[in-house]
Design a protein around this motif. Structure first.
Motif, mmCIF file in Angstrom:
data_model
loop_
_atom_site.group_PDB
_atom_site.id
_atom_site.type_symbol
_atom_site.label_atom_id
_atom_site.label_comp_id
_atom_site.label_asym_id
_atom_site.label_seq_id
_atom_site.Cartn_x
_atom_site.Cartn_y
_atom_site.Cartn_z
ATOM 1 N N PRO A 295 0.812 -1.230 0.000
ATOM 2 C CA PRO A 295 0.000 0.000 0.000
ATOM 3 C C PRO A 295 0.843 1.276 0.000
ATOM 4 C CG PRO A 295 -0.888 -1.576 1.563
ATOM 5 C CD PRO A 295 0.391 -2.159 1.062
ATOM 6 N N GLN A 296 2.075 1.206 0.504
ATOM 7 C CA GLN A 296 2.884 2.428 0.538
ATOM 8 C C GLN A 296 3.605 2.687 -0.783
ATOM 9 O OE1 GLN A 296 2.680 -0.139 2.731
ATOM 10 N NE2 GLN A 296 4.379 0.027 4.155
ATOM 11 N N ASP A 297 3.313 1.876 -1.802
ATOM 12 C CA ASP A 297 4.022 2.034 -3.074
ATOM 13 C C ASP A 297 3.351 3.023 -4.026
ATOM 14 O OD1 ASP A 297 6.061 0.390 -2.291
ATOM 15 O OD2 ASP A 297 5.189 -1.433 -3.150
ATOM 16 N N GLY A 298 2.544 3.899 -3.478
ATOM 17 C CA GLY A 298 2.015 5.030 -4.249
ATOM 18 C C GLY A 298 1.179 4.605 -5.444
ATOM 19 N N ASP A 299 1.518 5.156 -6.604
ATOM 20 C CA ASP A 299 0.704 4.919 -7.797
ATOM 21 C C ASP A 299 0.733 3.464 -8.242
ATOM 22 O OD1 ASP A 299 -0.167 7.556 -7.997
ATOM 23 O OD2 ASP A 299 1.704 8.142 -8.961
ATOM 24 N N THR A 306 -6.122 -1.987 -9.273
ATOM 25 C CA THR A 306 -6.969 -1.975 -10.470
ATOM 26 C C THR A 306 -6.908 -3.322 -11.185
ATOM 27 O OG1 THR A 306 -6.579 0.388 -10.676
ATOM 28 C CG2 THR A 306 -7.445 -0.734 -12.623
ATOM 29 N N MET A 307 -5.724 -3.947 -11.202
ATOM 30 C CA MET A 307 -5.616 -5.260 -11.850
ATOM 31 C C MET A 307 -6.436 -6.314 -11.095
ATOM 32 S SD MET A 307 -1.809 -5.400 -13.395
ATOM 33 C CE MET A 307 -1.065 -3.968 -12.723
ATOM 34 N N VAL A 308 -6.466 -6.205 -9.778
ATOM 35 C CA VAL A 308 -7.319 -7.117 -8.998
ATOM 36 C C VAL A 308 -8.786 -6.864 -9.355
ATOM 37 C CG1 VAL A 308 -8.104 -7.743 -6.677
ATOM 38 C CG2 VAL A 308 -5.670 -7.310 -7.106
ATOM 39 N N SER A 532 3.107 -5.246 -16.983
ATOM 40 C CA SER A 532 4.485 -4.773 -16.867
ATOM 41 C C SER A 532 4.563 -3.251 -17.003
ATOM 42 C CB SER A 532 5.359 -5.434 -17.929
ATOM 43 O OG SER A 532 4.765 -5.257 -19.199
ATOM 44 N N ALA A 533 3.530 -2.632 -17.554
ATOM 45 C CA ALA A 533 3.526 -1.174 -17.705
ATOM 46 C C ALA A 533 3.489 -0.459 -16.362
ATOM 47 C CB ALA A 533 2.335 -0.741 -18.550
ATOM 48 N N THR A 534 3.249 -1.207 -15.288
ATOM 49 C CA THR A 534 3.212 -0.565 -13.970
ATOM 50 C C THR A 534 4.603 -0.217 -13.468
ATOM 51 O OG1 THR A 534 3.336 -2.714 -12.936
ATOM 52 C CG2 THR A 534 1.159 -1.740 -13.151
ATOM 53 N N ARG A 535 5.604 -0.783 -14.070
ATOM 54 C CA ARG A 535 6.905 -0.724 -13.447
ATOM 55 C C ARG A 535 7.704 0.543 -13.737
ATOM 56 N NH1 ARG A 535 5.107 -3.697 -10.898
ATOM 57 N NH2 ARG A 535 5.962 -2.195 -9.487
ATOM 58 N N ASN A 536 7.142 1.462 -14.487
ATOM 59 C CA ASN A 536 7.943 2.599 -14.931
ATOM 60 C C ASN A 536 7.568 3.894 -14.224
ATOM 61 O OD1 ASN A 536 9.093 0.829 -16.785
ATOM 62 N ND2 ASN A 536 7.356 1.145 -18.175
ATOM 63 N N ASP A 542 -0.847 7.129 -16.108
ATOM 64 C CA ASP A 542 -0.623 5.686 -16.266
ATOM 65 C C ASP A 542 -1.850 4.905 -15.835
ATOM 66 O OD1 ASP A 542 1.756 5.823 -17.416
ATOM 67 O OD2 ASP A 542 2.948 5.223 -15.681
ATOM 68 N N PHE A 543 -2.489 5.363 -14.793
ATOM 69 C CA PHE A 543 -3.717 4.716 -14.336
ATOM 70 C C PHE A 543 -4.744 4.743 -15.470
ATOM 71 C CE2 PHE A 543 -7.833 5.468 -11.929
ATOM 72 C CZ PHE A 543 -8.056 4.129 -11.693
#
Ligand SMILES: [Fe+2]
Length: 626
Positions: A295-299, A306-308, A532-536, A542-543
C-alpha cells in the motif's frame, strides 16, 4: 423401487397430468452444457408485460442518459436544455417512432409540467416522459431502440482524466463507488461486500507463489503482528486469480485488451473485525519482473489494485454470475417441465423460481456470449476463452451439486468462522436467507412427503432426478447420494439450493452491476495495458492507460446499468391464492414474516459494519429473469 402405495399416498389434490411443455436439450450452444433447445412462447418475455414495462423503463433511462451526454458535449451549459429537447426529437425519428409514442409522451409531459428550462426541471420532465413511454412499449420496439442505441454516438477515445468517466452519468446517477473506489478500505470492502464477494479464502499455509517477507508484512500491519501469528490465528486471507494465468486475451472490437492473474493478500488485524489489504502480486508466478506491491508504493499500488478489480470483474461475470447462477439453474428448469406435472407439489413450488430464466439464458447465449457479441466487446478475455471459463464455472457446481450449497462453499473457502473473519456481510446475510428458504422448503415438502418411503415411491420425482443426472438430460453429478434422492433431508437441501441460487445468490451478483460496476474506473471489465507497464513510475496518466476508452466505459455503463436495474418479482411473493392449501398458506406466512425480520436485521447490521444492501429480502426477486 416405485411403490404404488407410496404414490397413491400423496394428497389427492395433487394429481398427475401430462406435462405442459416438453423441452429438448441442446448441448451445442455452450458444449457440453445442458441448455434448452428453444424457449416456448409461454416462457418468453413477450408473455410477461410487467417485465417488459420494467425493462423498457431501464432501457429508456439509458437512452435519455445518452441523449444528455451528447447534448453536453455538443453545446455549452446555456444551450443544454434546448439541445436535449431537440435531440429527443431526433431520437424519435431515429427509432422510427411510427405510432408517435415518444412524441406523445413528450407532448404530455409538456402539457403537465410546461417546457423545462433548468436542469432539475429537465430531469423531472424526462422522468415523466420515460414513465409514460415505458407503459406503451412492446418488446419489438424495445429491441429496435436497443439496436439503434448502438449507432447513437456519444463519446469515444481515451479519457483525459477521471472526470471524463463521471461525465457519462448525466441522467443515471453516478455510483457512490466513484467517490471512494481508490480507498484501501473500499478495496477491502469489495472482497466481502462487493459485486463478487465469493473469491476470498482463508490461508491455511503460507503460499510459495506469494513470497512476502515478514518485514514487508510488518511494514503494513505493524511490528506487533507477524505473518506466522496471523496465519496461526486464521487472520490471513487471499484472493487468488491464478485461474487467469495464461488466459487468451481479447482484442475485439478494436484494441488489445488484458486480463491479469493477481494474488492479493489481506489480513484482519489482531482483535480487529475487517480485512485490510496487505500486498498484491500482479501475476501469480513470482519473479523479478513481478514484485510484491504494498500500500505504501504510491501509484503502483493503485494500478495493482486496479488489476485485482479487473480480474474480479471478469470472474464475477463469467463465473459467479453467468456460470454459477444463470446456467447452473437451467437443467432444473428443463427437467421440471419434462418430468413433473404442473400440479406436482415440487413443480408448484419451483415454477415461480424459474420465471424468465430460460428466456434470459437464451438471450445471453445468443447475444452476449458469442463472437462479436457484448462479452466479446467488453471482457478482457477472448470470447473463446470466456466461453471456456463459463463452462468450467458451470461444471464446477453442476458436477458437484451436493458440495455447492452455501454452507459448503463457505466452508471450502474457510470463511465460515465468524470469530476469525467477523466482518463478512455477504456471508452473514446470505446465511440468514439460506436458513429462511431452507425452513420454508422443509415445511412445504414435509406436508407432501410424510416419510422417506413416500418420496422414494413418487415416480415423477424419481424421474426428475434421473433426468437431471442423465447424460442425455441435465448432466449433473453428485446429487443427493449416488445421484439419487432417497430421503426428505436430501430433497430439502437440493430444493433449497435451487431456490436460493435462483433468488438470493443471483441478486447478490446481479444488482451490484448497476450499483458499482457501471462506474468503469472502479471495476473495469478489461485492462488496456500489460501489467508490466506498472513498473515505470506512474501517476494518474498511467492509471488512465489501464482503463477502458470512453466508448467502452459507456457500453459497460449501458449494459451493467440495464442488467442491474430491473427488479421483477420479489422473494416470497407467490401471488394471492397461489397455494390453495391452508397449511401451506400458514407456512408461507411464516416464511414471509421471517423475511421481514431479516430485512430489519440487515438494516440494523448496516449501522455497525461494512454496509451491504444486496441481500435485503425486499430487493431479491423470486427468479433469474435479468
Ligand atoms: Fe443476471
Amino acid at each position: 423401487m416405485l411403490e404404488t402405495e407410496a404414490v397413491t399416498s400423496r394428497p389427492a389434490a395433487i394429481r398427475d397430468t401430462t406435462p405442459s411443455t416438453r423441452y429438448a436439450y441442446n448441448y451445442a450452444y455452450l458444449p457440453p452444457l445442458a441448455i434448452a433447445d428453444a424457449v416456448s412462447p409461454a416462457e418468453a418475455f413477450s408473455a410477461r408485460p410487467g417485465w417488459v414495462h420494467l425493462v423498457s423503463r431501464s432501457a429508456l433511462k439509458i437512452l435519455v442518459n445518452s441523449i444528455m451526454i451528447r447534448a453536453k458535449r455538443k453545446g455549452g451549459s446555456t444551450e443544454f436544455v434546448p439541445q436535449v429537447l431537440n435531440d429527443l426529437k431526433t431520437v424519435a425519428q431515429l427509432i422510427g417512432d411510427d405510432r408517435g409514442d415518444l412524441r406523445n409522451a413528450t407532448a404530455m409531459a409538456v402539457e403537465e409540467q410546461g417546457s423545462p428550462t433548468t436542469l432539475p426541471q429537465l430531469k423531472a420532465f424526462l422522468e415523466a416522459v420515460i414513465e409514460s413511454l415505458a407503459k406503451n412499449l412492446d418488446l419489438k420496439t424495445l429491441l429496435d431502440i436497443g439496436q439503434k442505441l448502438g449507432q447513437f454516438e456519444t463519446v469515444s477515445g481515451p479519457a483525459s482524466n477521471l472526470e471524463d468517466y463521471n461525465q457519462l452519468f448525466q441522467f443515471i446517477p453516478v455510483p457512490a463507488a466513484s467517490r471512494n473506489f481508490r480507498d484501501d478500505s473500499e478495496f477491502a470492502a469489495m472482497r466481502v461486500a462487493g459485486p463478487n464477494p465469493l473469491v476470498i479464502e482463508r490461508m491455511k499455509a503460507l503460499d510459495v507463489r506469494l513470497p512476502i517477507t515478514d518485514q514487508q508484512y510488518q511494514a503494513v500491519m505493524g511490528t506487533h503482528d507477524s505473518l506466522e501469528t496471523a496465519l496461526a490465528d486464521g487472520r490471513l486471507y487471499l484472493t487468488d486469480f491464478s485461474v487467469f494465468d495464461g488466459a487468451i486475451n481479447g482484442s475485439f472490437p478494436a484494441a488489445q485488451k488484458f486480463n491479469y492473474a493477481p494474488l492479493a493478500l489481506f489480513a484482519v488485524p489482531p482483535g480487529g473485525q475487517s480485512i485490510m489489504p496487505v500486498a498484491i502480486q500482479c501475476a501469480s508466478r513470482p519473479g523479478p519482473g513481478n514484485p510484491i506491491v504494498l500500500p505504501q508504493d504510491g501509484d503502483d499500488w493503485l494500478l495493482a489494485k486496479t488489476m485485482v478489480q479487473i480480474a474480479d470483474s471478469n470472474f464475477h461475470e463469467v463465473v459467479s454470475h453467468l456460470g454459477r447462477t444463470h446456467l447452473f439453474v437451467e437443467p432444473f428448469v428443463i427437467a421440471t417441465h419434462n418430468q413433473l406435472s404442473p400440479t406436482h407439489p415440487l413443480s408448484v413450488l419451483l415454477t415461480p423460481h424459474f420465471e424468465g430464466t430460460l428466456a434470459i439464458n437464451d438471450a445471453a447465449l445468443r447475444k452476449l456470449v458469442v463472437s462479436r457479441g457484448l462479452v466479446d466487446r467488453l471482457s478482457a478475455s477472448s470470447i473463446d476463452q470466456a466461453r471456456v471459463f463459463t463452462v468450467k464455472a458451470v461444471q464446477s457446481y453442476q458436477l458437484n451439486v451436493s458440495f455447492s450449497t452455501l454452507p459448503q462453499t463457505l466452508a471450502q473457502r474457510g470463511v465460515d468462522d465468524t470469530s476469525r473473519l467477523p466482518d463478512y456481510p455477504y456471508r452473514d446475510d446470505a446465511l440468514l436467507i439460506w436458513g429462511a428458504i431452507g425452513r420454508w422448503v422443509k415445511d412445504y415438502l414435509s406436508h407432501y412427503y410424510k416419510s422417506d418411503a413416500a418420496l422414494q415411491g413418487d415416480a415423477e420425482l424419481q424421474n426428475w432426478v434421473a433426468e437431471l443426472v442423465a447424460h442425455d438430460g441435465g448432466r449433473l453429478n453428485n446429487v443427493g447420494e449416488a445421484n439419487q434422492i432417497r430421503t426428505r433431508a436430501q430433497l430439502v437441501e437440493l430444493v433449497t439450493l435451487i431456490c436460493f441460487t435462483a433468488s438470493a445468490q443471483h441478486a447478490a451478483v446481479n444488482y451490484p452491476q448497476c450499483a458499482t460496476m457501471a462506474y468503469t474506473p472502479a471495476m473495469p471489465l478489461a485492462g488496456y495495458a500489460p501489467f508490466s507497464a506498472t513498473r515505470n513510475g506512474s501517476g494518474e496518466r498511467d492509471f488512465l492507460k489501464f482503463l477502458p476508452p470512453l466508448e467502452m466505459a459507456k457500453l459497460q455503463l449501458d449494459i451493467l446499468y440495464f442488467l442491474g436495474s430491473v427488479y421483477y418479482t420479489r422473494l416470497g411473493d407467490y401471488g394471492d391464492g397461489y397455494f390453495t392449501e391452508p397449511v401451506i398458506q400458514d407456512h408461507l406466512a411464516k416464511f414471509k414474516q421471517e423475511l421481514l425480520e431479516i430485512e430489519e436485521k440487515i438494516n440494523e447490521r448496516n449501522k455497525t459494519r461494512t454496509p451491504y444492501e444486496f441481500l435485503l429480502p425486499s430487493r431479491i426477486p423470486q427468479s433469474i429473469n435479468i
